[in-house]
Design a protein around this motif. Structure first.
Motif, PDB file in Angstrom:
ATOM      1  N   GLY A 284       0.902  -1.202   0.019  1.00  0.00           N
ATOM      2  CA  GLY A 284       0.013   0.126  -0.029  1.00  0.00           C
ATOM      3  C   GLY A 284       0.815   1.274  -0.062  1.00  0.00           C
ATOM      4  N   LEU A 285       2.175   1.209  -0.066  1.00  0.00           N
ATOM      5  CA  LEU A 285       2.980   2.313  -0.413  1.00  0.00           C
ATOM      6  C   LEU A 285       4.312   1.969   0.410  1.00  0.00           C
ATOM      7  CD1 LEU A 285       2.901   5.999  -0.598  1.00  0.00           C
ATOM      8  CD2 LEU A 285       4.132   5.034   1.216  1.00  0.00           C
ATOM      9  N   THR A 286       5.477   1.931  -0.294  1.00  0.00           N
ATOM     10  CA  THR A 286       6.669   1.919   0.479  1.00  0.00           C
ATOM     11  C   THR A 286       7.748   3.079   0.077  1.00  0.00           C
ATOM     12  OG1 THR A 286       7.787   0.304  -1.514  1.00  0.00           O
ATOM     13  CG2 THR A 286       6.786  -0.581   0.732  1.00  0.00           C
TER      14      THR A 286
ATOM     15  N   TRP B 195       8.253   1.890  -3.935  1.00  0.00           N
ATOM     16  CA  TRP B 195       7.108   1.738  -4.915  1.00  0.00           C
ATOM     17  C   TRP B 195       5.767   2.181  -4.269  1.00  0.00           C
ATOM     18  CZ3 TRP B 195       9.324   0.961  -9.372  1.00  0.00           C
ATOM     19  CH2 TRP B 195      10.590   0.280  -9.232  1.00  0.00           C
ATOM     20  N   HIS B 196       4.801   2.367  -5.507  1.00  0.00           N
ATOM     21  CA  HIS B 196       3.218   2.622  -4.806  1.00  0.00           C
ATOM     22  C   HIS B 196       2.477   1.974  -6.185  1.00  0.00           C
ATOM     23  CE1 HIS B 196      -0.206   3.913  -2.861  1.00  0.00           C
ATOM     24  NE2 HIS B 196      -0.076   5.449  -3.087  1.00  0.00           N
ATOM     25  N   PRO B 197       2.504   0.779  -6.041  1.00  0.00           N
ATOM     26  CA  PRO B 197       1.831   0.008  -7.265  1.00  0.00           C
ATOM     27  C   PRO B 197       0.428   0.146  -7.390  1.00  0.00           C
ATOM     28  CG  PRO B 197       2.814  -1.823  -5.795  1.00  0.00           C
ATOM     29  CD  PRO B 197       3.373  -0.288  -5.338  1.00  0.00           C
TER      30      PRO B 197
ATOM     31  N   ARG C   9      12.247  10.088  -8.264  1.00  0.00           N
ATOM     32  CA  ARG C   9      12.959   8.863  -7.468  1.00  0.00           C
ATOM     33  C   ARG C   9      12.102   8.445  -6.535  1.00  0.00           C
ATOM     34  NH1 ARG C   9      16.797  11.780  -3.971  1.00  0.00           N
ATOM     35  NH2 ARG C   9      14.920  12.660  -3.630  1.00  0.00           N
ATOM     36  N   ASN C  10      10.917   9.368  -6.338  1.00  0.00           N
ATOM     37  CA  ASN C  10      10.341   8.565  -4.852  1.00  0.00           C
ATOM     38  C   ASN C  10       9.292   7.509  -5.406  1.00  0.00           C
ATOM     39  OD1 ASN C  10       7.755   9.605  -6.242  1.00  0.00           O
ATOM     40  ND2 ASN C  10       7.672  11.338  -5.060  1.00  0.00           N
ATOM     41  N   ASN C  11       8.558   6.837  -4.600  1.00  0.00           N
ATOM     42  CA  ASN C  11       7.695   5.974  -4.961  1.00  0.00           C
ATOM     43  C   ASN C  11       6.707   5.956  -5.856  1.00  0.00           C
ATOM     44  OD1 ASN C  11       6.023   7.728  -3.442  1.00  0.00           O
ATOM     45  ND2 ASN C  11       6.137   6.683  -1.507  1.00  0.00           N
ATOM     46  N   VAL C  12       6.191   7.123  -6.000  1.00  0.00           N
ATOM     47  CA  VAL C  12       5.092   7.388  -7.232  1.00  0.00           C
ATOM     48  C   VAL C  12       5.943   7.542  -8.598  1.00  0.00           C
ATOM     49  CG1 VAL C  12       3.555   8.750  -8.349  1.00  0.00           C
ATOM     50  CG2 VAL C  12       3.348   8.008  -5.570  1.00  0.00           C
ATOM     51  N   GLY C  13       7.167   8.124  -8.511  1.00  0.00           N
ATOM     52  CA  GLY C  13       7.921   8.302  -9.629  1.00  0.00           C
ATOM     53  C   GLY C  13       8.431   7.046 -10.295  1.00  0.00           C
TER      54      GLY C  13
ATOM     55  N   THR D 274       1.886  14.761 -11.531  1.00  0.00           N
ATOM     56  CA  THR D 274       2.887  15.150 -10.635  1.00  0.00           C
ATOM     57  C   THR D 274       2.528  14.616  -9.143  1.00  0.00           C
ATOM     58  OG1 THR D 274       4.110  17.151  -9.539  1.00  0.00           O
ATOM     59  CG2 THR D 274       1.714  17.243  -9.902  1.00  0.00           C
ATOM     60  N   ASP D 275       3.323  14.705  -8.066  1.00  0.00           N
ATOM     61  CA  ASP D 275       3.225  14.224  -6.549  1.00  0.00           C
ATOM     62  C   ASP D 275       4.156  15.406  -5.727  1.00  0.00           C
ATOM     63  OD1 ASP D 275       3.008  12.675  -4.450  1.00  0.00           O
ATOM     64  OD2 ASP D 275       4.477  11.239  -5.004  1.00  0.00           O
ATOM     65  N   VAL D 276       3.716  15.118  -4.344  1.00  0.00           N
ATOM     66  CA  VAL D 276       4.525  16.115  -3.570  1.00  0.00           C
ATOM     67  C   VAL D 276       6.068  16.036  -3.806  1.00  0.00           C
ATOM     68  CG1 VAL D 276       2.838  16.085  -1.898  1.00  0.00           C
ATOM     69  CG2 VAL D 276       4.296  14.217  -1.953  1.00  0.00           C
ATOM     70  N   TRP D 277       6.772  17.247  -3.482  1.00  0.00           N
ATOM     71  CA  TRP D 277       8.144  17.333  -3.682  1.00  0.00           C
ATOM     72  C   TRP D 277       8.997  16.807  -2.426  1.00  0.00           C
ATOM     73  CZ3 TRP D 277       8.037  23.228  -5.358  1.00  0.00           C
ATOM     74  CH2 TRP D 277       7.423  23.230  -6.645  1.00  0.00           C
ATOM     75  N   VAL D 278       7.899  16.557  -1.438  1.00  0.00           N
ATOM     76  CA  VAL D 278       8.825  15.861  -0.189  1.00  0.00           C
ATOM     77  C   VAL D 278       7.859  14.762   0.398  1.00  0.00           C
ATOM     78  CG1 VAL D 278       9.669  16.108   2.189  1.00  0.00           C
ATOM     79  CG2 VAL D 278       9.982  17.925   0.563  1.00  0.00           C
ATOM     80  N   SER D 279       8.309  13.444   0.454  1.00  0.00           N
ATOM     81  CA  SER D 279       7.584  12.544   0.628  1.00  0.00           C
ATOM     82  C   SER D 279       7.368  12.110   2.300  1.00  0.00           C
ATOM     83  CB  SER D 279       8.111  11.207  -0.078  1.00  0.00           C
ATOM     84  OG  SER D 279       7.746  11.224  -1.435  1.00  0.00           O
ATOM     85  N   MET D 280       6.465  11.206   2.545  1.00  0.00           N
ATOM     86  CA  MET D 280       6.502  10.886   3.856  1.00  0.00           C
ATOM     87  C   MET D 280       7.803  10.131   4.324  1.00  0.00           C
ATOM     88  SD  MET D 280       2.567   9.472   4.196  1.00  0.00           S
ATOM     89  CE  MET D 280       2.421   8.625   2.498  1.00  0.00           C
ATOM     90  N   GLY D 281       8.244  10.382   5.574  1.00  0.00           N
ATOM     91  CA  GLY D 281       9.482   9.995   6.023  1.00  0.00           C
ATOM     92  C   GLY D 281      10.700  10.647   5.900  1.00  0.00           C
TER      93      GLY D 281
ATOM     94  N   HIS E 136      -2.673  13.537 -10.169  1.00  0.00           N
ATOM     95  CA  HIS E 136      -2.084  13.738  -9.036  1.00  0.00           C
ATOM     96  C   HIS E 136      -2.507  12.729  -8.187  1.00  0.00           C
ATOM     97  CE1 HIS E 136      -0.146  15.391  -5.467  1.00  0.00           C
ATOM     98  NE2 HIS E 136       0.184  16.572  -5.983  1.00  0.00           N
ATOM     99  N   CYS E 137      -1.550  11.846  -7.512  1.00  0.00           N
ATOM    100  CA  CYS E 137      -1.878  10.802  -6.539  1.00  0.00           C
ATOM    101  C   CYS E 137      -2.724  11.596  -5.148  1.00  0.00           C
ATOM    102  CB  CYS E 137      -0.745  10.057  -6.439  1.00  0.00           C
ATOM    103  SG  CYS E 137       0.588  10.972  -5.471  1.00  0.00           S
ATOM    104  N   LEU E 138      -2.512  12.483  -4.876  1.00  0.00           N
ATOM    105  CA  LEU E 138      -3.069  13.141  -3.764  1.00  0.00           C
ATOM    106  C   LEU E 138      -2.394  12.587  -2.624  1.00  0.00           C
ATOM    107  CD1 LEU E 138      -6.566  13.418  -4.838  1.00  0.00           C
ATOM    108  CD2 LEU E 138      -5.137  15.371  -4.986  1.00  0.00           C
ATOM    109  N   PRO E 139      -2.377  13.264  -1.502  1.00  0.00           N
ATOM    110  CA  PRO E 139      -2.760  14.701  -1.041  1.00  0.00           C
ATOM    111  C   PRO E 139      -1.961  15.571  -2.141  1.00  0.00           C
ATOM    112  CG  PRO E 139      -1.741  13.792   0.865  1.00  0.00           C
ATOM    113  CD  PRO E 139      -1.593  12.519  -0.273  1.00  0.00           C
TER     114      PRO E 139
HETATM  115  N1  NVA Z   1       5.053  10.390  -2.657  1.00  0.00           N
HETATM  116  C1  NVA Z   1       4.394  10.345  -1.575  1.00  0.00           C
HETATM  117  C2  NVA Z   1       2.897   9.679  -2.102  1.00  0.00           C
HETATM  118  C3  NVA Z   1       1.980   9.767  -1.174  1.00  0.00           C
HETATM  119  C4  NVA Z   1       0.888   8.828  -1.853  1.00  0.00           C
HETATM  120  C5  NVA Z   1       4.721  10.277  -0.296  1.00  0.00           C
HETATM  121  O1  NVA Z   1       5.327   9.140  -0.146  1.00  0.00           O
HETATM  122  O2  NVA Z   1       4.511  10.851   0.680  1.00  0.00           O
END
Ligand code: NVA
Ligand code: CP
Length: 332
Positions: free
Chosen positions: A128-130, A133-135, A165-169, A230-237, A272-275
């Motif tokens: 459900g997201l690492t 990857w976010h498959p 290079r983030n999960n969504v990219g 597009t997706d956020v410029w800074v990811s969770m973590g 956009h995957c959101l948020p």
């Molecule tokens: N790249 C984002 C995706 C959020 C759905 C993150 O990991 O925070």
């Protein structure tokens, strides 16, 4: 029909193009059945663990709602309310949950965790997201593209702008390669996908006819694109300290009206995957405004509002596609 019974869903590259396509087809079918009020329950009596080591609105909702529609029971583990990691290792958690549950969803940090859960639990595990990857997101994105662009995926060009290079990219690149798409990763060189991910994508592209482009040139990257992503410029973590550097690097890659015009395609859609940070109505959005004067980050409110129906279709499609993953791997 490709049988995925008993399989885990960990990353795009684990699947053949035909297997991946079968999940998109099943998602479209399940969405249609639900719309027509004729959905069949294929997960009655099944038990599912939902482990979230990071926050979520869409992914959690999708797993819970889709499971309910299909007759399964979910147990939610939030980032703090269990022994996971604190007193019990991931391997021991996997051994335990494999005895309790018929399947496990995991959102969190390293891909190795979700791989270990799959290895040791003996039941299907869904990513459900690492960090990498976010498959499940990729399936929702592609279903939305099929619905909105109206061309087969191998005739669609998609440009991803931001932290490639983030999960969504990584997932946009891998999923695009699998489906034979024209994929452009448009980012400063420092934020391009790793050589390993690019090499894997190019290997898949040799079989599927996908075109893979990595560029730091926005005009070149978006020219003729059907889809701007597009997706956020800074990811969770990631630590808060990276914001300043990331904003400096990514400001020229903001999805705004000029960028949409630069596609030369009046029908181009934005995903956009959101948020999303498209206005000042979030704590981070307001903080960044106070520091930089920017009232939006990766996507302007103008583009976001113009594309709102598409972007929230994409969000809804998380549920239909996650349901397809659950049904395909666990269904009767
Ligand atoms: N790249 C984002 C995706 C959020 C759905 C993150 O990991 O925070
Ligand atoms: N796109 C996505 O994964 O959203 P959540 O973080 O809300 O689950």
């Amino acid at each position: 029909m490709t049988s995925l019974t008993g399989r885990s869903f960990l990353k795009e590259f684990d699947f053949t193009p035909a297997e991946w396509r079968s999940l998109l087809d099943l998602a479209a079918q399940l969405k249609d059945e639900r719309r027509r009020g004729v959905e069949q329950q294929r997960l009655v009596g099944r038990t599912i663990a939902l482990i979230f080591e990071k926050s979520s609105s869409r992914t959690r909702s999708s797993f819970e709602v889709a499971a309910f529609h299909q007759g399964a029971h979910t147990t939610y583990f939030d980032p703090s309310g269990s022994h996971i990691r604190g007193k019990e290792s991931i391997v021991d958690t996997a051994l335990l949950f494999g005895r309790m549950f018929d399947a496990i969803e995991y959102r969190g940090f390293g891909q190795d965790t979700v791989e270990d859960l799959a290895k040791y639990s003996g039941v299907p595990v869904w990513n459900g997201l690492t960090d990498e990857w976010h498959p499940t997101q990729t399936l929702a994105d592609q279903l939305t593209i099929l619905e909105r662009v109206g061309k087969p995926l191998n005739q669609v060009s998609i440009a991803y702008l931001g932290d490639a290079r983030n999960n969504v990219g990584n997932s946009v690149l891998a999923g695009g390669a699998l489906m034979g798409m024209d994929v452009r990763m448009v980012a400063p060189k420092a934020l391009h996908n790793t050589d390993e991910v690019v090499a894997q994508a190019r290997g898949v592209a040799e079989q599927t006819g996908a075109r893979i482009t990595l560029t730091d040139n926005v005009a070149e990257g978006v020219a003729g694109a059907d889809v701007i992503y597009t997706d956020v410029w800074v990811s969770m973590g990631e630590p808060e300290e990276v914001w300043a550097e990331r904003i400096a690097l990514l400001r020229p890659y903001q999805v705004n009206a000029a960028l949409m015009t630069a596609t030369g395609n009046p029908d181009a859609i934005a995903l956009h995957c959101l948020p999303a940070y498209h206005d000042r109505n979030t704590t981070v959005g307001e903080k960044v405004f106070q520091l930089t004067g920017m009232d939006a980050l990766e996507i302007t409110d103008e583009v976001f509002q113009a594309q709102r129906e598409v972007i929230f279709d994409q969000a809804e499609n998380r549920m239909h596609t996650i349901k397809a993953v659950m049904v395909a791997t666990l269904g009767a």
